[in-house]
Design a protein around this motif. Structure first.
Motif, mmCIF file in Angstrom:
data_model
loop_
_atom_site.group_PDB
_atom_site.id
_atom_site.type_symbol
_atom_site.label_atom_id
_atom_site.label_comp_id
_atom_site.label_asym_id
_atom_site.label_seq_id
_atom_site.Cartn_x
_atom_site.Cartn_y
_atom_site.Cartn_z
ATOM 1 N N GLU A 176 54.882 -40.004 -38.563
ATOM 2 C CA GLU A 176 54.093 -39.714 -39.756
ATOM 3 C C GLU A 176 52.645 -39.692 -39.288
ATOM 4 N N LEU A 177 51.924 -38.658 -39.643
ATOM 5 C CA LEU A 177 50.558 -38.496 -39.159
ATOM 6 C C LEU A 177 49.540 -38.987 -40.190
ATOM 7 N N THR A 178 48.530 -39.655 -39.688
ATOM 8 C CA THR A 178 47.388 -40.047 -40.504
ATOM 9 C C THR A 178 46.166 -39.352 -39.930
ATOM 10 N N ILE A 179 45.489 -38.579 -40.753
ATOM 11 C CA ILE A 179 44.267 -37.901 -40.336
ATOM 12 C C ILE A 179 43.110 -38.839 -40.654
ATOM 13 N N ASP A 180 42.285 -39.074 -39.651
ATOM 14 C CA ASP A 180 41.130 -39.948 -39.789
ATOM 15 C C ASP A 180 39.896 -39.151 -39.418
ATOM 16 N N ALA A 181 38.723 -39.683 -39.690
ATOM 17 C CA ALA A 181 37.453 -39.091 -39.266
ATOM 18 C C ALA A 181 36.710 -40.156 -38.482
ATOM 19 N N VAL A 182 36.232 -39.768 -37.302
ATOM 20 C CA VAL A 182 35.524 -40.685 -36.419
ATOM 21 C C VAL A 182 34.240 -40.011 -35.937
ATOM 22 N N ASN A 183 33.342 -40.775 -35.373
ATOM 23 C CA ASN A 183 32.122 -40.202 -34.818
ATOM 24 C C ASN A 183 32.460 -39.315 -33.629
ATOM 25 N N GLY A 184 31.757 -38.211 -33.496
ATOM 26 C CA GLY A 184 31.963 -37.304 -32.375
ATOM 27 C C GLY A 184 31.886 -35.864 -32.821
ATOM 28 N N ARG A 185 32.098 -34.980 -31.871
ATOM 29 C CA ARG A 185 32.049 -33.537 -32.125
ATOM 30 C C ARG A 185 33.438 -32.992 -32.373
ATOM 31 N N GLY A 186 33.563 -32.130 -33.367
ATOM 32 C CA GLY A 186 34.839 -31.488 -33.667
ATOM 33 C C GLY A 186 35.138 -30.387 -32.668
ATOM 34 N N GLY A 187 36.334 -29.813 -32.793
ATOM 35 C CA GLY A 187 36.737 -28.703 -31.937
ATOM 36 C C GLY A 187 35.795 -27.523 -32.086
ATOM 37 N N MET A 188 35.682 -26.742 -31.034
ATOM 38 C CA MET A 188 34.704 -25.646 -30.987
ATOM 39 C C MET A 188 34.808 -24.711 -32.194
ATOM 40 N N PHE A 189 36.022 -24.408 -32.637
ATOM 41 C CA PHE A 189 36.192 -23.460 -33.737
ATOM 42 C C PHE A 189 36.524 -24.138 -35.057
ATOM 43 N N SER A 190 36.597 -25.460 -35.064
ATOM 44 C CA SER A 190 36.955 -26.207 -36.252
ATOM 45 C C SER A 190 35.725 -26.449 -37.119
ATOM 46 N N LEU A 191 35.925 -26.468 -38.428
ATOM 47 C CA LEU A 191 34.812 -26.628 -39.357
ATOM 48 C C LEU A 191 34.177 -28.017 -39.317
ATOM 49 N N ASP A 192 34.806 -28.972 -38.635
ATOM 50 C CA ASP A 192 34.164 -30.281 -38.490
ATOM 51 C C ASP A 192 33.154 -30.298 -37.349
ATOM 52 N N ASN A 193 33.104 -29.261 -36.551
ATOM 53 C CA ASN A 193 32.156 -29.169 -35.438
ATOM 54 C C ASN A 193 30.719 -29.127 -35.975
ATOM 55 N N GLY A 194 29.828 -29.870 -35.332
ATOM 56 C CA GLY A 194 28.422 -29.872 -35.708
ATOM 57 C C GLY A 194 28.074 -30.871 -36.797
#
Length: 118
Positions: free
Chosen positions: A82-100
């Motif tokens: 079972e997957l849990t998606i979390d958010a942590v400090n750092g840079r997202g994937g190059m093409f992912s909207l979390d980047n930047g």
């Protein structure tokens, strides 16, 4: 495209907050977890109309209204989790909207019950 019979993905409050920010900026999005090297090992977040879901991608579930897909090969490796998606400090994937955003999505997994195993 296959659909898992039960929702196998959830999100932490930090991931939901980051997702809400991204949706406010970009509109409806989706996640895809390919399991490839580099950026593909992170959950990637795309505008919903900009990513082509493949015939062998598996819909694991949704986070709110946001679908979460996983590549078929990766699903075979993770099908008992079972997957849990979390958010942590750092840079997202190059093409992912979390980047930047100085925060990125991260997958954490827990082993589920394996059918037929006691």
């Amino acid at each position: 495209m296959d659909k898992v019979s039960e929702d196998r993905v959830r999100a932490t409050p930090a991931a939901r907050q980051l997702l809400d920010e991204i949706i406010a900026d970009h509109g409806p999005v989706l996640f895809h977890q390919s399991g490839g090297c580099c950026d593909g090992s992170s959950p990637m977040c795309y505008p919903r109309g900009d990513f082509m879901i493949g015939d062998r991608d598996v819909l694991l579930g949704t986070i709110g209204e946001t679908p979460f897909y996983i590549g078929a090969a990766q699903y075979e490796v993770w099908k008992h989790t079972e997957l849990t998606i979390d958010a942590v400090n750092g840079r997202g994937g190059m093409f992912s909207l979390d980047n930047g955003r100085e925060r990125r999505f991260l997958v954490r997994s827990d082993i589920c019950a394996i059918p037929g195993k006691d």
